[in-house]
Design an enzyme around this catalytic site. Structure first.
Site, PDB file in Angstrom:
ATOM      1  N   TYR A  83       0.890  -1.174  -0.100  1.00  0.00           N
ATOM      2  CA  TYR A  83      -0.132   0.043   0.104  1.00  0.00           C
ATOM      3  C   TYR A  83       0.935   1.309  -0.071  1.00  0.00           C
ATOM      4  O   TYR A  83       0.269   2.374  -0.168  1.00  0.00           O
ATOM      5  CB  TYR A  83      -1.019   0.042   1.102  1.00  0.00           C
ATOM      6  CG  TYR A  83      -0.149   0.087   2.704  1.00  0.00           C
ATOM      7  CD1 TYR A  83       0.527   1.077   3.158  1.00  0.00           C
ATOM      8  CD2 TYR A  83       0.276  -1.445   3.026  1.00  0.00           C
ATOM      9  CE1 TYR A  83       1.041   0.822   4.207  1.00  0.00           C
ATOM     10  CE2 TYR A  83       0.857  -1.521   4.129  1.00  0.00           C
ATOM     11  CZ  TYR A  83       1.343  -0.492   4.868  1.00  0.00           C
ATOM     12  OH  TYR A  83       2.105  -0.584   5.897  1.00  0.00           O
ATOM     13  N   GLY A  84       2.243   1.113   0.197  1.00  0.00           N
ATOM     14  CA  GLY A  84       3.081   2.458   0.009  1.00  0.00           C
ATOM     15  C   GLY A  84       4.075   2.541  -0.895  1.00  0.00           C
ATOM     16  O   GLY A  84       3.820   2.353  -2.069  1.00  0.00           O
ATOM     17  N   THR A  85       5.388   2.571  -0.221  1.00  0.00           N
ATOM     18  CA  THR A  85       6.565   2.766  -1.137  1.00  0.00           C
ATOM     19  C   THR A  85       6.857   1.489  -2.105  1.00  0.00           C
ATOM     20  O   THR A  85       7.793   1.712  -3.054  1.00  0.00           O
ATOM     21  CB  THR A  85       7.797   3.294  -0.325  1.00  0.00           C
ATOM     22  OG1 THR A  85       8.246   2.102   0.481  1.00  0.00           O
ATOM     23  CG2 THR A  85       7.309   4.643   0.412  1.00  0.00           C
ATOM     24  N   LEU A  86       6.079   0.542  -1.655  1.00  0.00           N
ATOM     25  CA  LEU A  86       6.504  -1.054  -2.526  1.00  0.00           C
ATOM     26  C   LEU A  86       5.658  -0.937  -3.685  1.00  0.00           C
ATOM     27  O   LEU A  86       5.842  -1.678  -4.761  1.00  0.00           O
ATOM     28  CB  LEU A  86       6.323  -1.862  -1.578  1.00  0.00           C
ATOM     29  CG  LEU A  86       7.543  -2.140  -0.781  1.00  0.00           C
ATOM     30  CD1 LEU A  86       7.243  -3.541   0.205  1.00  0.00           C
ATOM     31  CD2 LEU A  86       8.771  -2.641  -1.352  1.00  0.00           C
ATOM     32  N   GLU A  97      11.390  -4.825   5.404  1.00  0.00           N
ATOM     33  CA  GLU A  97      10.480  -4.055   6.175  1.00  0.00           C
ATOM     34  C   GLU A  97      10.868  -4.050   7.726  1.00  0.00           C
ATOM     35  O   GLU A  97      10.251  -3.306   8.439  1.00  0.00           O
ATOM     36  CB  GLU A  97       9.032  -4.840   6.261  1.00  0.00           C
ATOM     37  CG  GLU A  97       8.351  -4.545   4.840  1.00  0.00           C
ATOM     38  CD  GLU A  97       7.887  -3.385   4.350  1.00  0.00           C
ATOM     39  OE1 GLU A  97       8.183  -2.483   5.077  1.00  0.00           O
ATOM     40  OE2 GLU A  97       7.283  -3.434   3.319  1.00  0.00           O
TER      41      GLU A  97
END
Length: 187
Positions: A44-47, A120
């Site tokens: 949901y983010g920087t990946l 992570e």
């Protein structure tokens, strides 16, 4: 409920929270009882595709498509952690979070999980791996897929922006938050 292992979910806003949680529990139970052929990851983010950490996604991960969490979760940008986005593991508070669903073949699932856990910061408590249900975005009734994702670890929420998000859009678009700082640029 498990017939055919096809878990259909349609948005039903008037269904009480406890009934929705029971439905999710049944669907996840069915998912766990089926033969394991692949693992799914929700990011949901920087990946996500086009974001600065996407190159850290293992090559075994195959993009299935855009997806949204079935339950609502708080999604924040953590000021004191280089502007990183964090999903907080508090179902039914916040928004249905938008992201991407990836499929990983069973043959590489342990390696992919270990690689992403390391990236992570699971061992340090920055993030923790959680299981959640997501719905693929399609025009027809969507399949619910149980996947794993990463949520806020032990201390990431303290001192974070209180702006709850449904989607992490860009690294500089959030008022009163620290812009995202890539790992190689952190001191």
């Amino acid at each position: 409920a498990c017939a055919g292992q096809s878990n259909q979910y349609q948005e039903t806003p008037n269904v009480p929270v406890h009934a929705r949680l029971l439905l999710i529990s049944i669907l996840e139970s069915c998912w766990r009882s089926r033969p394991l052929t692949a693992m799914f990851i929700f990011v949901y983010g920087t990946l996500k595709t086009g974001f600065p950490n996407h190159h850290h996604m293992p090559t075994a991960c195959e993009l299935v498509g855009p997806a949204t969490t079935v339950l609502k979760y708080p999604l924040i940008v953590a000021d004191h952690f280089y502007g990183l986005p964090f999903l907080i593991d508090q179902p039914e508070s916040g928004f249905a979070v938008e992201g991407e669903l990836y499929r990983v073949p069973e043959s590489t699932s342990a390696i992919v999980a270990a690689t992403l856990d390391e990236f992570e910061g699971v061992a340090t408590g920055l993030y923790k791996r959680i299981t959640l249900s997501v719905v693929l975005k399609t025009d027809s009734p969507s399949n619910v897929t149980t996947s794993f994702s990463y949520a806020c670890g032990d201390s990431c929420a303290a001192g974070s922006s209180q702006q709850l998000l449904a989607r992490y859009q860009s690294m500089t678009s959030y008022q009163d938050t620290t812009a995202f700082v890539a790992r190689e640029d952190r001191s």
